[in-house]
Scaffold this active site. Structure first.
Site, PDB file in Angstrom:
ATOM      1  N   GLY A  13      39.364  -2.084  19.272  1.00 36.89           N
ATOM      2  CA  GLY A  13      38.322  -1.604  20.180  1.00 36.89           C
ATOM      3  C   GLY A  13      37.210  -2.625  20.383  1.00 36.89           C
ATOM      4  O   GLY A  13      36.319  -2.426  21.207  1.00 36.89           O
TER       5      GLY A  13
ATOM      6  N   ASP B 227      42.943  -1.778  20.662  1.00 37.59           N
ATOM      7  CA  ASP B 227      43.435  -1.957  19.296  1.00 37.59           C
ATOM      8  C   ASP B 227      42.259  -1.688  18.357  1.00 37.59           C
ATOM      9  O   ASP B 227      41.944  -0.523  18.093  1.00 37.59           O
ATOM     10  CB  ASP B 227      43.983  -3.393  19.208  1.00 37.59           C
ATOM     11  CG  ASP B 227      44.828  -3.654  17.993  1.00 37.59           C
ATOM     12  OD1 ASP B 227      44.441  -3.198  16.907  1.00 37.59           O
ATOM     13  OD2 ASP B 227      45.865  -4.315  18.096  1.00 37.59           O
TER      14      ASP B 227
ATOM     15  N   ARG C 199      55.472 -11.568  27.944  1.00 31.30           N
ATOM     16  CA  ARG C 199      54.647 -10.773  28.854  1.00 31.30           C
ATOM     17  C   ARG C 199      55.449 -10.241  30.033  1.00 31.30           C
ATOM     18  O   ARG C 199      55.119  -9.212  30.604  1.00 31.30           O
ATOM     19  CB  ARG C 199      53.486 -11.615  29.411  1.00 31.30           C
ATOM     20  CG  ARG C 199      52.439 -12.006  28.385  1.00 31.30           C
ATOM     21  CD  ARG C 199      51.206 -12.533  29.111  1.00 31.30           C
ATOM     22  NE  ARG C 199      50.341 -13.355  28.278  1.00 31.30           N
ATOM     23  CZ  ARG C 199      49.356 -12.901  27.519  1.00 31.30           C
ATOM     24  NH1 ARG C 199      49.128 -11.612  27.451  1.00 31.30           N
ATOM     25  NH2 ARG C 199      48.604 -13.722  26.819  1.00 31.30           N
TER      26      ARG C 199
ATOM     27  N   LYS D   7      46.069   2.183  20.305  1.00 33.20           N
ATOM     28  CA  LYS D   7      46.491   2.293  18.901  1.00 33.20           C
ATOM     29  C   LYS D   7      45.317   2.865  18.119  1.00 33.20           C
ATOM     30  O   LYS D   7      44.537   2.114  17.523  1.00 33.20           O
ATOM     31  CB  LYS D   7      46.813   0.900  18.341  1.00 33.20           C
ATOM     32  CG  LYS D   7      48.178   0.362  18.655  1.00 33.20           C
ATOM     33  CD  LYS D   7      48.350  -0.932  17.858  1.00 33.20           C
ATOM     34  CE  LYS D   7      49.607  -1.648  18.223  1.00 33.20           C
ATOM     35  NZ  LYS D   7      49.663  -2.991  17.594  1.00 33.20           N
TER      36      LYS D   7
HETATM   37  C1  PRP Z   1      44.437  -8.433  23.408  1.00 37.34           C
HETATM   38  C2  PRP Z   1      44.527  -7.352  24.465  1.00 37.34           C
HETATM   39  C3  PRP Z   1      43.150  -6.739  24.480  1.00 37.34           C
HETATM   40  C4  PRP Z   1      42.654  -6.977  23.085  1.00 37.34           C
HETATM   41  C5  PRP Z   1      42.645  -5.678  22.338  1.00 37.34           C
HETATM   42  O1  PRP Z   1      43.911  -9.573  23.971  1.00 37.34           O
HETATM   43  O2  PRP Z   1      44.864  -7.894  25.714  1.00 37.34           O
HETATM   44  O3  PRP Z   1      42.304  -7.365  25.406  1.00 37.34           O
HETATM   45  O4  PRP Z   1      43.532  -7.907  22.458  1.00 37.34           O
HETATM   46  O5  PRP Z   1      42.307  -5.876  20.996  1.00 37.34           O
HETATM   47  P1  PRP Z   1      41.052  -5.251  20.296  1.00 37.34           P
HETATM   48  O6  PRP Z   1      40.949  -3.819  20.736  1.00 37.34           O
HETATM   49  O7  PRP Z   1      41.399  -5.389  18.836  1.00 37.34           O
HETATM   50  O8  PRP Z   1      39.854  -6.056  20.645  1.00 37.34           O
HETATM   51  P2  PRP Z   1      44.252 -11.070  23.485  1.00 37.34           P
HETATM   52  O9  PRP Z   1      43.068 -11.639  22.809  1.00 37.34           O
HETATM   53  O10 PRP Z   1      45.528 -11.078  22.711  1.00 37.34           O
HETATM   54  O11 PRP Z   1      44.410 -11.832  24.855  1.00 37.34           O
HETATM   55  P3  PRP Z   1      45.432 -11.604  26.063  1.00 37.34           P
HETATM   56  O12 PRP Z   1      44.863 -10.478  26.891  1.00 37.34           O
HETATM   57  O13 PRP Z   1      45.386 -12.886  26.779  1.00 37.34           O
HETATM   58  O14 PRP Z   1      46.785 -11.263  25.515  1.00 37.34           O
END
Ligand code: PRP
Length: 180
Positions: free
Chosen positions: A104, A102, A164, A130
């Site tokens: 990154g 997302d 999930r 994304k």
């Molecule tokens: C989400 C996803 C990625 C991260 C990506 O994790 O699983 O690890 O966000 O986002 P970024 O590129 O903006 O850093 P989340 O913190 O929601 O935890 P989860 O894996 O437990 O869902």
């Protein structure tokens, strides 16, 4: 639960077929070299389970618990690594696996932490990307699907810990997250 979705973006057949392709590409790239596949919990659990069953190269699996989003749809804090690896990374071929790239920031953080431990190489594979949301120049080596900037759930991706287990990826009706 399906009633909470606005639209299904990626159905089970499309996901299965793409993961078979990713498996072949990764197999071809590593050419029988053993990898240490590090999966980022919790979101990547479903993707990882399917991806490793489409890989023929030898691999060992390790998990990192990383969190940044809490129960919201926007990152509130910098990503935090909440657990440690059980494996020694030094001189190993590392493949980082996550559900979504997302901003990154999560992948960048994990990549930097792993690189500091002197692996032979670090590559990455994400189920979703994304690109419009990126806040740095991190690029994954393998991407399942590039998607627009819409909030998606299913196939490991959650909203407030839910959805999930959906075997497909869909967008949530705005009413679901606007009311909470
Ligand atoms: C989400 C996803 C990625 C991260 C990506 O994790 O699983 O690890 O966000 O986002 P970024 O590129 O903006 O850093 P989340 O913190 O929601 O935890 P989860 O894996 O437990 O869902």
């Amino acid at each position: 639960m399906k009633n909470d979705l606005k639209e299904i973006l990626l159905d089970e057949a499309v996901i299965r077929s793409r993961i078979q392709e990713l498996g072949k590409e990764i197999d071809d790239f590593f050419q029988e070299k053993e990898i240490l596949l590090i999966t980022l919990l919790d979101g990547a659990i479903v993707f990882t389970a399917d991806l490793i069953r489409n890989l023929s190269i030898p691999l060992r699996l390790d998990c990192l618990r990383v969190s940044s989003y809490g129960d919201s749809t926007d990152p509130e804090t910098a990503p935090r690594i909440l657990s440690s690896l059980k494996s020694d990374v030094r001189d190993r071929e590392i493949l980082l696996v996550d559900d979504i790239l997302d901003t990154g920031n999560t992948m960048q953080k994990v990549h930097d932490e792993v690189m500091a431990r002197q692996p032979a190489s670090v590559h990455s594979c994400v189920f979703l990307d994304k690109p419009d949301r990126r806040e740095n120049d991190f690029k994954a080596d393998w991407v399942g699907f590039s998607i627009p900037d819409e909030f998606v759930v299913g196939y490991g991706l959650d909203y407030a810990g839910r959805y999930r287990q959906l075997p497909y990826v869909g967008t949530l009706k705005p009413v679901i997250y606007e009311d909470s």
